[in-house]
Scaffold this motif. Structure first.
Motif, PDB file in Angstrom:
ATOM      1  N   PHE A   1       3.750   0.474   4.580  1.00 17.66           N
ATOM      2  CA  PHE A   1       2.731   1.496   4.371  1.00 17.66           C
ATOM      3  C   PHE A   1       2.834   2.086   2.967  1.00 17.66           C
ATOM      4  O   PHE A   1       1.819   2.222   2.262  1.00 17.66           O
ATOM      5  N   ALA A   2       4.045   2.432   2.547  1.00 14.87           N
ATOM      6  CA  ALA A   2       4.218   3.017   1.218  1.00 14.87           C
ATOM      7  C   ALA A   2       3.800   2.045   0.129  1.00 14.87           C
ATOM      8  O   ALA A   2       3.179   2.432  -0.869  1.00 14.87           O
ATOM      9  N   ALA A   3       4.131   0.759   0.308  1.00 17.42           N
ATOM     10  CA  ALA A   3       3.801  -0.230  -0.710  1.00 17.42           C
ATOM     11  C   ALA A   3       2.298  -0.366  -0.919  1.00 17.42           C
ATOM     12  O   ALA A   3       1.844  -0.707  -2.020  1.00 17.42           O
TER      13      ALA A   3
ATOM     14  N   LEU B   1      11.228   7.675  -6.980  1.00 21.10           N
ATOM     15  CA  LEU B   1      12.336   6.749  -6.744  1.00 21.10           C
ATOM     16  C   LEU B   1      13.672   7.464  -6.918  1.00 21.10           C
ATOM     17  O   LEU B   1      14.591   7.315  -6.115  1.00 21.10           O
ATOM     18  N   LEU B   2      13.764   8.261  -7.976  1.00 24.31           N
ATOM     19  CA  LEU B   2      15.013   8.966  -8.258  1.00 24.31           C
ATOM     20  C   LEU B   2      15.084  10.321  -7.573  1.00 24.31           C
ATOM     21  O   LEU B   2      16.177  10.860  -7.377  1.00 24.31           O
ATOM     22  N   GLY B   3      13.908  10.890  -7.217  1.00 20.82           N
ATOM     23  CA  GLY B   3      13.869  12.251  -6.698  1.00 20.82           C
ATOM     24  C   GLY B   3      14.800  12.533  -5.539  1.00 20.82           C
ATOM     25  O   GLY B   3      15.670  13.411  -5.635  1.00 20.82           O
ATOM     26  N   PRO B   4      14.671  11.814  -4.400  1.00 18.88           N
ATOM     27  CA  PRO B   4      15.563  12.102  -3.278  1.00 18.88           C
ATOM     28  C   PRO B   4      17.037  11.875  -3.608  1.00 18.88           C
ATOM     29  O   PRO B   4      17.903  12.619  -3.139  1.00 18.88           O
ATOM     30  N   SER B   5      17.316  10.851  -4.420  1.00 15.93           N
ATOM     31  CA  SER B   5      18.711  10.588  -4.792  1.00 15.93           C
ATOM     32  C   SER B   5      19.271  11.712  -5.651  1.00 15.93           C
ATOM     33  O   SER B   5      20.391  12.186  -5.434  1.00 15.93           O
ATOM     34  N   VAL B   6      18.480  12.141  -6.643  1.00  9.37           N
ATOM     35  CA  VAL B   6      18.927  13.250  -7.495  1.00  9.37           C
ATOM     36  C   VAL B   6      19.052  14.529  -6.668  1.00  9.37           C
ATOM     37  O   VAL B   6      20.012  15.289  -6.812  1.00  9.37           O
ATOM     38  N   GLY B   7      18.084  14.756  -5.772  1.00 12.78           N
ATOM     39  CA  GLY B   7      18.149  15.927  -4.920  1.00 12.78           C
ATOM     40  C   GLY B   7      19.386  15.932  -4.036  1.00 12.78           C
ATOM     41  O   GLY B   7      20.027  16.976  -3.844  1.00 12.78           O
ATOM     42  N   SER B   8      19.733  14.767  -3.492  1.00 10.50           N
ATOM     43  CA  SER B   8      20.925  14.698  -2.642  1.00 10.50           C
ATOM     44  C   SER B   8      22.197  14.922  -3.458  1.00 10.50           C
ATOM     45  O   SER B   8      23.164  15.524  -2.961  1.00 10.50           O
TER      46      SER B   8
ATOM     47  N   ALA C   1      13.525   2.728  -1.529  1.00  6.89           N
ATOM     48  CA  ALA C   1      13.053   1.371  -1.276  1.00  6.89           C
ATOM     49  C   ALA C   1      11.532   1.328  -1.194  1.00  6.89           C
ATOM     50  O   ALA C   1      10.881   0.408  -1.699  1.00  6.89           O
ATOM     51  N   GLY C   2      10.942   2.359  -0.561  1.00  8.55           N
ATOM     52  CA  GLY C   2       9.485   2.428  -0.499  1.00  8.55           C
ATOM     53  C   GLY C   2       8.866   2.588  -1.872  1.00  8.55           C
ATOM     54  O   GLY C   2       7.808   2.013  -2.159  1.00  8.55           O
ATOM     55  N   ILE C   3       9.516   3.345  -2.748  1.00  4.92           N
ATOM     56  CA  ILE C   3       8.998   3.531  -4.104  1.00  4.92           C
ATOM     57  C   ILE C   3       9.051   2.226  -4.879  1.00  4.92           C
ATOM     58  O   ILE C   3       8.155   1.923  -5.678  1.00  4.92           O
ATOM     59  N   LEU C   4      10.085   1.434  -4.656  1.00  6.55           N
ATOM     60  CA  LEU C   4      10.137   0.115  -5.293  1.00  6.55           C
ATOM     61  C   LEU C   4       8.952  -0.745  -4.853  1.00  6.55           C
ATOM     62  O   LEU C   4       8.367  -1.487  -5.653  1.00  6.55           O
ATOM     63  N   GLY C   5       8.583  -0.635  -3.573  1.00  6.11           N
ATOM     64  CA  GLY C   5       7.406  -1.346  -3.091  1.00  6.11           C
ATOM     65  C   GLY C   5       6.143  -0.878  -3.785  1.00  6.11           C
ATOM     66  O   GLY C   5       5.259  -1.679  -4.124  1.00  6.11           O
ATOM     67  N   ILE C   6       6.028   0.432  -4.026  1.00  3.08           N
ATOM     68  CA  ILE C   6       4.872   0.975  -4.730  1.00  3.08           C
ATOM     69  C   ILE C   6       4.814   0.438  -6.157  1.00  3.08           C
ATOM     70  O   ILE C   6       3.743   0.045  -6.652  1.00  3.08           O
ATOM     71  N   MET C   7       5.952   0.410  -6.829  1.00  2.00           N
ATOM     72  CA  MET C   7       5.991  -0.107  -8.197  1.00  2.00           C
ATOM     73  C   MET C   7       5.573  -1.569  -8.243  1.00  2.00           C
ATOM     74  O   MET C   7       4.836  -1.996  -9.142  1.00  2.00           O
ATOM     75  N   LEU C   8       6.012  -2.356  -7.256  1.00  2.00           N
ATOM     76  CA  LEU C   8       5.669  -3.776  -7.212  1.00  2.00           C
ATOM     77  C   LEU C   8       4.167  -3.963  -7.018  1.00  2.00           C
ATOM     78  O   LEU C   8       3.526  -4.749  -7.744  1.00  2.00           O
TER      79      LEU C   8
ATOM     80  N   MET D   1      -4.981   0.750 -16.282  1.00  2.00           N
ATOM     81  CA  MET D   1      -4.129   1.761 -16.908  1.00  2.00           C
ATOM     82  C   MET D   1      -3.598   2.745 -15.872  1.00  2.00           C
ATOM     83  O   MET D   1      -2.459   3.198 -15.961  1.00  2.00           O
ATOM     84  N   MET D   2      -4.425   3.063 -14.866  1.00  2.00           N
ATOM     85  CA  MET D   2      -3.960   3.954 -13.807  1.00  2.00           C
ATOM     86  C   MET D   2      -2.790   3.330 -13.062  1.00  2.00           C
ATOM     87  O   MET D   2      -1.807   4.005 -12.723  1.00  2.00           O
ATOM     88  N   SER D   3      -2.869   2.023 -12.812  1.00  2.00           N
ATOM     89  CA  SER D   3      -1.768   1.338 -12.138  1.00  2.00           C
ATOM     90  C   SER D   3      -0.512   1.340 -12.998  1.00  2.00           C
ATOM     91  O   SER D   3       0.599   1.526 -12.494  1.00  2.00           O
ATOM     92  N   THR D   4      -0.686   1.122 -14.308  1.00  4.58           N
ATOM     93  CA  THR D   4       0.471   1.142 -15.208  1.00  4.58           C
ATOM     94  C   THR D   4       1.129   2.518 -15.212  1.00  4.58           C
ATOM     95  O   THR D   4       2.358   2.637 -15.129  1.00  4.58           O
ATOM     96  N   LEU D   5       0.321   3.562 -15.292  1.00  4.70           N
ATOM     97  CA  LEU D   5       0.868   4.920 -15.269  1.00  4.70           C
ATOM     98  C   LEU D   5       1.581   5.212 -13.960  1.00  4.70           C
ATOM     99  O   LEU D   5       2.647   5.826 -13.938  1.00  4.70           O
ATOM    100  N   MET D   6       1.001   4.754 -12.857  1.00  3.87           N
ATOM    101  CA  MET D   6       1.611   5.017 -11.557  1.00  3.87           C
ATOM    102  C   MET D   6       2.917   4.244 -11.396  1.00  3.87           C
ATOM    103  O   MET D   6       3.820   4.692 -10.693  1.00  3.87           O
ATOM    104  N   THR D   7       3.018   3.087 -12.041  1.00  2.00           N
ATOM    105  CA  THR D   7       4.276   2.354 -12.010  1.00  2.00           C
ATOM    106  C   THR D   7       5.366   3.126 -12.731  1.00  2.00           C
ATOM    107  O   THR D   7       6.500   3.253 -12.262  1.00  2.00           O
ATOM    108  N   VAL D   8       5.003   3.660 -13.906  1.00  2.00           N
ATOM    109  CA  VAL D   8       5.982   4.428 -14.680  1.00  2.00           C
ATOM    110  C   VAL D   8       6.348   5.712 -13.944  1.00  2.00           C
ATOM    111  O   VAL D   8       7.519   6.076 -13.824  1.00  2.00           O
ATOM    112  N   MET D   9       5.322   6.425 -13.428  1.00  2.00           N
ATOM    113  CA  MET D   9       5.596   7.694 -12.766  1.00  2.00           C
ATOM    114  C   MET D   9       6.313   7.508 -11.440  1.00  2.00           C
ATOM    115  O   MET D   9       6.875   8.462 -10.899  1.00  2.00           O
ATOM    116  N   ALA D  10       6.327   6.278 -10.898  1.00  2.00           N
ATOM    117  CA  ALA D  10       7.030   6.029  -9.641  1.00  2.00           C
ATOM    118  C   ALA D  10       8.535   6.208  -9.784  1.00  2.00           C
ATOM    119  O   ALA D  10       9.247   6.313  -8.786  1.00  2.00           O
ATOM    120  N   ILE D  11       9.001   6.248 -11.029  1.00  2.00           N
ATOM    121  CA  ILE D  11      10.426   6.508 -11.248  1.00  2.00           C
ATOM    122  C   ILE D  11      10.810   7.868 -10.681  1.00  2.00           C
ATOM    123  O   ILE D  11      11.907   8.062 -10.166  1.00  2.00           O
TER     124      ILE D  11
END
Length: 396
Positions: free
Chosen positions: A306-308, A138-145, A246-253, A125-135
């Motif tokens: 490393f991030a993945a 993933l979006l943070g730097p893009s939204v910030g920019s 891209a690193g966040i996508l690796g974390i989600m995977l 369940m922790m992995s599932t939550l971390m996959t969802v929260m990885a959004i």
């Protein structure tokens, strides 16, 4: 509940990743050097690390929802203070307050997972939550920019104020997971003293060390990558968001891989695999950043690897520690989280203190932290399951 818990666990990422593309602009506006602005991350981690030690025993005594609500109010106040800051020291101080509030959401969301699930199921369940929260990252730097493209960096912190209010409203739909009969009514002074007792257990040190050193490398990456990519390699803030994403996508995977394999292979084995991968990626990164071999891609590829590894290290280290001491889930979650983010302070601070305009300090720190994580996982986490007597003694 899944969505709300994911949002709560994502506060650490939301609070930092959103403003990463703005670090160079903030340095210019506040008339500060890169090292001083990078220390805003260290200031955040200090508040985040120490705050968890407070919220854990409070939640074991008073339940989960009320401390989270109080923390969100502090987060909102800290975010507004950041938006109004005029100097780097002022910004660092408000970031610390912001972190004290944000850490309540993170540490207590982990404890709520342990309230509801046990064993490998908790790790899943922790992995599932971390996959969802990885959004969020993933979006943070893009939204910030994007915000930075149409407004100043101060607007990013006003956006965090809005996120805080929205989460406070969503909290009313989240049920209390720790009923009164399961709460620890011992005085808070005794609960705080219990942290020292927990640190006498090798298993806790192993899990906390594996996750803590990994967090040190992760926050070295967070602190150093904007300047390594944007300043040193001259990529745009928008493209930096893509590289970070891209690193966040690796974390989600890897989180998905972990959730599928943890029942079959066990969380400890997967955690050890993740730390070894992180150590190897860190060594390659250090070599590339020292020699400039591979240019930009010489940084991107090992940083991605490393991030993945996050998906194999973080969820399993947290679930392992919580599973060993289920009756003290709030305190254990706080202690492990405090150690993790405390090591993150060290990682980000070292990058800031030794900043020389090149990616080398970041690469060196990540390599050392990856090796430390692997050594803790391999040497301090025993292969045998903790005994019933030890769990009963620790939980009493």
């Amino acid at each position: 509940m899944l969505a709300t818990l994911s949002l709560l666990m994502g506060f650490a990422s939301i609070s930092t990743d959103l403003y990463l593309p703005a670090l160079p602009a903030m340095a210019a506006t506040l008339h500060a050097n890169a090292g001083a602005v990078e220390l805003t991350i260290s200031g955040y981690l200090i508040g985040f690390s120490l705050g968890q030690l407070l919220w854990g025993p409070i939640s074991d005594r008073h339940g989960r929802r009320l401390p989270i609500a109080i923390g969100l109010v502090l987060f909102i106040a800290g975010s507004a203070g950041c938006a109004l800051s005029t100097t780097a020291p002022m910004l660092i101080g408000w970031r610390a307050l912001q972190a004290v509030g944000a850490c309540a959401s993170v540490v207590l969301a982990r404890a709520m997972v342990r309230d509801l699930y046990t064993g490998h199921r908790a790790a899943q369940m922790m992995s599932t939550l971390m996959t969802v929260m990885a959004i969020a990252p993933l979006l943070g730097p893009s939204v910030g920019s994007l915000i930075l493209h149409v407004a100043s960096w101060r607007a990013i912190f006003w956006a965090l104020v809005a996120v805080g209010f929205a989460t406070l409203a969503a909290l009313y739909a989240l049920p209390e997971t720790l009923p009164p009969e399961r709460r620890n009514h011992a005085p808070l002074s005794r609960a705080m003293a219990g942290y020292a007792e927990l640190l006498t257990h090798r298993r806790i040190i192993g899990y906390a060390g594996a996750g803590g050193f990994f967090y040190g490398g992760t926050f070295a990456y967070i602190a150093g990558s904007p300047f390594a990519y944007i300043t040193y390699h001259h990529v745009s803030p928008q493209f930096y968001g893509v590289l970070f994403g891209a690193g966040i996508l690796g974390i989600m995977l890897t989180n998905q891989i972990n959730s599928r394999l943890v029942m079959r292979l066990g969380s400890d084995r997967l955690m050890r695999t993740g730390t070894l991968c992180a150590a190897l990626a860190g060594i390659v990164l250090a070599i590339d950043s020292w020699t400039d071999w591979g240019g930009l891609m010489g940084l991107v590829i090992p940083l991605f690897a490393f991030a993945a590894a996050t998906g194999l290290v973080v969820a399993n280290s947290i679930a392992g520690a919580l599973g060993a001491f289920p009756k003290r889930a709030g305190a254990v979650s706080a202690l492990v989280g405090s150690i993790q983010y405390g090591t993150g302070i060290l990682g980000s601070a070292l990058v800031g203190l030794f900043a020389d305009g090149t990616p080398w300090p970041m690469g060196c720190v990540i390599a050392l932290m990856g090796l430390g994580s692997a050594l803790c996982a391999m040497r301090l986490v025993p292969d045998t399951i903790v005994s019933t007597a030890e769990v009963t003694s620790a939980g009493s």
